[in-house]
Scaffold this motif. Structure first.
Motif, short mmCIF file in Angstrom:
data_model
loop_
_atom_site.label_atom_id
_atom_site.label_comp_id
_atom_site.label_asym_id
_atom_site.label_seq_id
_atom_site.Cartn_x
_atom_site.Cartn_y
_atom_site.Cartn_z
N GLY A 456 -3.31 -60.54 40.56
CA GLY A 456 -4.64 -60.89 40.06
C GLY A 456 -4.92 -62.39 40.11
N PRO A 457 -6.04 -62.81 39.53
CA PRO A 457 -6.49 -64.21 39.55
C PRO A 457 -5.69 -65.06 38.57
CG PRO A 457 -8.02 -62.88 38.29
CD PRO A 457 -7.00 -61.93 38.83
N PHE A 458 -4.47 -65.40 38.96
CA PHE A 458 -3.55 -66.08 38.03
C PHE A 458 -3.82 -67.57 37.89
CE2 PHE A 458 -0.99 -68.61 40.92
CZ PHE A 458 -1.35 -68.06 42.14
N ARG A 459 -4.62 -68.14 38.81
CA ARG A 459 -4.78 -69.60 38.77
C ARG A 459 -5.84 -69.99 37.75
NH1 ARG A 459 -5.31 -70.65 45.04
NH2 ARG A 459 -5.87 -72.75 44.43
N ILE A 460 -5.37 -70.30 36.55
CA ILE A 460 -6.28 -70.72 35.48
C ILE A 460 -5.86 -72.06 34.88
CG2 ILE A 460 -7.09 -68.39 34.89
CD1 ILE A 460 -5.07 -68.43 32.54
N GLY A 461 -4.98 -72.77 35.57
CA GLY A 461 -4.62 -74.12 35.11
C GLY A 461 -3.70 -74.16 33.91
N HIS A 462 -2.98 -73.05 33.68
CA HIS A 462 -2.10 -73.04 32.50
C HIS A 462 -0.74 -73.66 32.80
CE1 HIS A 462 -1.24 -69.49 34.84
NE2 HIS A 462 -0.07 -69.40 34.25
N ASN A 463 -0.46 -73.94 34.06
CA ASN A 463 0.75 -74.70 34.39
C ASN A 463 0.61 -75.29 35.79
OD1 ASN A 463 1.62 -72.85 36.43
ND2 ASN A 463 2.59 -71.57 34.87
N GLU A 474 -14.44 -74.76 33.33
CA GLU A 474 -14.69 -73.34 33.59
C GLU A 474 -13.47 -72.67 34.23
OE1 GLU A 474 -17.85 -72.54 36.37
OE2 GLU A 474 -18.63 -70.94 35.08
N HIS A 475 -12.72 -73.42 35.02
CA HIS A 475 -11.60 -72.84 35.78
C HIS A 475 -10.23 -73.14 35.18
CE1 HIS A 475 -14.85 -72.98 38.75
NE2 HIS A 475 -14.21 -72.04 39.41
N LEU A 478 -6.64 -75.37 30.15
CA LEU A 478 -6.24 -76.54 29.36
C LEU A 478 -7.46 -77.44 29.13
CD1 LEU A 478 -4.11 -78.26 27.95
CD2 LEU A 478 -3.46 -79.20 30.18
N LEU A 479 -8.25 -77.63 30.19
CA LEU A 479 -9.46 -78.45 30.05
C LEU A 479 -10.50 -77.72 29.18
CD1 LEU A 479 -9.83 -80.01 33.61
CD2 LEU A 479 -8.61 -80.89 31.61
N ALA A 480 -10.53 -76.40 29.28
CA ALA A 480 -11.45 -75.62 28.43
C ALA A 480 -11.09 -75.83 26.96
CB ALA A 480 -11.38 -74.14 28.79
N LEU A 481 -9.79 -75.88 26.69
CA LEU A 481 -9.34 -76.09 25.31
C LEU A 481 -9.75 -77.49 24.83
CD1 LEU A 481 -7.62 -75.05 22.88
CD2 LEU A 481 -5.62 -76.06 24.01
N VAL A 482 -9.58 -78.49 25.68
CA VAL A 482 -9.98 -79.85 25.34
C VAL A 482 -11.47 -79.89 25.03
CG1 VAL A 482 -10.28 -82.19 26.27
CG2 VAL A 482 -8.11 -80.97 26.63
N ARG A 493 -16.01 -67.56 28.74
CA ARG A 493 -15.39 -66.91 29.88
C ARG A 493 -14.61 -67.98 30.66
NH1 ARG A 493 -19.51 -65.59 34.41
NH2 ARG A 493 -19.02 -67.60 35.32
N VAL A 494 -13.71 -67.50 31.49
CA VAL A 494 -12.92 -68.39 32.32
C VAL A 494 -13.01 -67.81 33.72
CG1 VAL A 494 -10.55 -69.15 32.83
CG2 VAL A 494 -11.30 -68.98 30.44
N VAL A 495 -13.12 -68.66 34.71
CA VAL A 495 -13.10 -68.15 36.08
C VAL A 495 -11.68 -68.28 36.62
CG1 VAL A 495 -14.01 -68.37 38.42
CG2 VAL A 495 -15.52 -68.70 36.45
N GLY A 496 -11.04 -67.14 36.86
CA GLY A 496 -9.69 -67.15 37.42
C GLY A 496 -9.76 -67.13 38.94
N THR A 497 -8.78 -67.76 39.59
CA THR A 497 -8.74 -67.76 41.05
C THR A 497 -7.46 -67.09 41.51
OG1 THR A 497 -9.89 -69.88 40.97
CG2 THR A 497 -8.95 -69.23 43.10
N GLY A 498 -7.56 -66.24 42.49
CA GLY A 498 -6.39 -65.56 43.02
C GLY A 498 -5.72 -66.34 44.14
N GLY A 499 -4.64 -65.81 44.65
CA GLY A 499 -3.88 -66.49 45.68
C GLY A 499 -4.67 -66.75 46.96
N GLU A 500 -5.64 -65.89 47.24
CA GLU A 500 -6.44 -66.05 48.46
C GLU A 500 -7.72 -66.82 48.18
OE1 GLU A 500 -5.20 -64.70 51.34
OE2 GLU A 500 -3.48 -64.04 50.14
N GLY A 501 -7.84 -67.35 46.96
CA GLY A 501 -9.03 -68.13 46.62
C GLY A 501 -10.15 -67.29 46.02
N GLU A 502 -9.93 -65.97 45.92
CA GLU A 502 -10.99 -65.13 45.37
C GLU A 502 -11.13 -65.37 43.86
OE1 GLU A 502 -8.08 -64.26 46.39
OE2 GLU A 502 -7.18 -62.76 45.08
#
Ligand SMILES: *[C@@H]1O[C@H](CO)[C@@H](O)[C@H](O)[C@H]1NC(C)=O
Ligand SMILES: *[C@@H]1O[C@H](CO)[C@@H](O)[C@H](O)[C@H]1NC(C)=O
Ligand SMILES: *[C@@H]1O[C@H](CO)[C@@H](O)[C@H](O)[C@H]1NC(C)=O
Ligand SMILES: *[C@@H]1O[C@H](CO)[C@@H](O)[C@H](O)[C@H]1NC(C)=O
Length: 524
Positions: A456-463, A474-475, A478-482, A493-502
């Motif tokens: 799934g869209p795991f890229r949410i900037g958590h590491n 939005e993406h 960590l910045l959303a928390l700030v 809401r958060v926009v997650g990005t998958g490995g293929e950029g989706e």
């Protein structure tokens, strides 16, 4: 156009403290300041061992046991400080600070994974590159193992409850000494055990952090670890491959294919992602049929293997029939955790925890590891490490924010655990308060702490390994928390990005991310 608003928000976050930073910069050069920190700073219980100025883009050797691969990259110029904090007459926490030249006034405490025992360098680099003064520790012992807990309750206490607090207290003093002014806001970032540490801080040390990012928290620790121990028992541990219920890799692959066949479409979209395991009733019986496919009979489960699969995917039920814990996540890929969990020996973190922390017996025999062991551990609950409480009153009262996320394909901590923690908090805090300070985001298809192997869209900037294409509020969680802490804008809401950029919209629980035929939307 959302992109304009987004970039404005990004700009505001990034520049808010720049002016202050310039004004406060002392006349000494950054390298002099960095050197002097080790030479001329002392705090109660804290020893600064070294301070080294690093230009951007070298790599450094880790101190102690690294969590990931060595050497460690350094993305921005900074002052690297190694220090230790005495936590009792027989325990200490080893820690590092990465203090970026370009600092935006924020403090970042970083958690640990597994049994702790190593400094998380990739997050030190990630945090400092986003201009946080970033701090991480070894959690009071070296190595991702439980042996140091044996007959050392102080080391256990560091792991359970104390190391993050010690890091926060000492770290904030170091920030003030180095930058000659105190931090403005403090944050915590962690996943898995780190998610538990963040939750523990929120409950027990609510003044330490203004914003906490807690991923896949191992709260209800004895149930999470014990349940994983039971998973390995069901599938043959500790007897191993000779056990009739042992399921080899190829058969797990067949089990997984059958689960996706039965469960993938339940959420309305066939995309290899099980959005909500609880919505599908998996029937494994077909796996015992010889007509399953592959070579004649090869992919067929024997009766003991089928029974093991049944147990793995069924809720854990107590003696009087009450549901105590969840079944194994239907979306999770068992092959990714085959060796530690289904490889025939007791799940190593359960093994270490019961041996060294609970029973304090290195020779403990796990042949009959069962629910009774989980209850025994919960009863003992050293230093309240189980971290199962909804009493967030103090954090809420002081305006602290708690942002938590978890993946529906998590192979180690079922998503239900975070949902249950949410419900517990909701019962204690009420709906209005929850909306103001506590938000949970479920990430369909994300695996444990969002590795790049997630469906799934795991890229949410958590590491550092999940940086989204844009670092905006939005993406990037960590910045959303700030933005939530400093701008008062709670993430809807958060926009997650998958490995293929989706991209896929992720929704605050209990809303769900659903496909409406044209796009992903949040719906109850
Ligand atoms: C060392 O610390 C002392 C006490 O904080 C301070 O007065 C002194 O100026 C410092 N020396 C240097 C060289 O920074
Ligand atoms: C640490 O202090 C405790 C309690 O005061 C004492 O029992 C123990 O022996 C001390 N340990 C060491 C290593 O000095
Ligand atoms: C986002 O931040 C990370 C960490 O600082 C950085 O590596 C990455 O290049 C940034 N991405 C963009 C598009 O700015
Ligand atoms: C495990 O249980 C069996 C059957 O009750 C018993 O015979 C055996 O002694 C137990 N083993 C251990 C190590 O407790």
């Amino acid at each position: 156009m959302p992109s304009i608003c987004t970039s404005l928000r990004l700009l505001a976050l990034v520049s808010a403290f720049t002016q202050q930073f310039t004004a406060a910069e002392p006349s000494q050069s950054t390298s002099d300041r960095c050197l002097l920190l080790a030479q001329n700073t002392s705090f109660k219980d804290t020893t600064i061992i070294s301070s080294t100025r690093l230009a951007a883009n070298p790599s450094v050797q880790p101190w102690g046991v690294p969590c990931g691969s060595a050497p460690v990259p350094v993305s921005v110029p900074l002052c690297r400080v190694q220090f230790s904090v005495r936590t009792s007459n027989e325990s200490e926490v080893k820690a590092e600070a990465w203090l970026p030249d370009e600092w935006y006034g924020r403090f970042l405490g970083i958690g640990n994974a597994g049994s702790g025992g190593c400094i998380d360098y990739s997050t030190l680099n990630y945090g400092s590159s986003l201009h946080f003064a970033s701090f991480a520790s070894n959690n009071g012992h070296d190595g991702d193992i439980g042996l140091p807990f044996l007959h050392h309750p102080q080391v256990l206490q560091d792991f359970a409850s104390r190391s993050i607090h010690a890091l926060s207290v000492a770290g904030k003093r170091i920030v003030k000494a180095y930058y000659t002014r105190p931090h403005s806001k403090s944050y915590f970032i962690g996943c898995s055990q780190g998610g538990r540490q963040g939750t523990y801080s929120a409950l027990h040390w609510p003044k330490d952090f203004d914003g906490i990012l807690a991923g896949a928290p191992v709260t209800n620790l004895h149930f999470v670890l014990g349940w994983l121990g039971l998973m390995s028992r069901y599938t043959g541990a500790p007897a191993g491959m000779s056990s009739p219920s042992f399921i080899p890799r190829e058969l797990w692959a067949a089990v997984r294919r059958e689960i996706l066949k039965q469960c993938d479409g339940v959420d309305g979209v066939v995309n290899g992602i099980v959005d909500d395991g609880e919505a599908c009733r998996f029937r494994p019986e077909v796996l015992a049929c010889s007509t399953l496919g592959g070579e004649e009979g090869v992919e067929r489960l024997t009766e003991p293997q089928l029974e093991a699969v049944r147990k793995v995917y069924s809720a854990l039920v107590g003696g009087d029939g009450e549901v105590l814990f969840f079944g194994y996540s239907l979306g999770a890929d068992p092959l990714t955790v085959f060796d530690p969990l289904f490889g025939g020996s007791l799940f190593p973190y359960a093994n270490d925890w019961w041996k060294y922390a609970i029973y304090q017996d290195p020779d403990h025999d796990f042949s009959n590891f069962s629910l009774a062991d989980i209850f025994a551990a919960n009863e003992l609950d050293p230093f309240e490490v189980s971290t199962i409480s909804g009493e967030f009153q103090e954090l809420h009262a002081r305006g602290g924010k708690f942002l938590t996320y978890t993946g529906t394909h998590d192979q180690l901590v079922p998503a239900g655990n975070a949902k249950r923690a949410y419900t517990l908090a909701l019962q204690s805090m009420g709906k209005r308060a929850m909306s103001a300070f506590y938000r949970l985001f479920l990430v369909p298809g994300m695996d444990h702490c969002g590795s790049p192997f997630s469906e799934g869209p795991f890229r949410i900037g958590h590491n550092a390994f999940s940086v989204p294409p844009v670092n905006d509020t939005e993406h990037n969680v960590l910045l959303a928390l700030v933005d939530w802490v400093e701008g008062g804008r709670a993430p809807e809401r958060v926009v997650g990005t998958g490995g293929e950029g989706e991209e896929r919209v992720l929704c605050r629980h209990p809303l769900r991310s659903v496909w409406d035929g044209g796009r992903w939307v949040c719906k109850l």
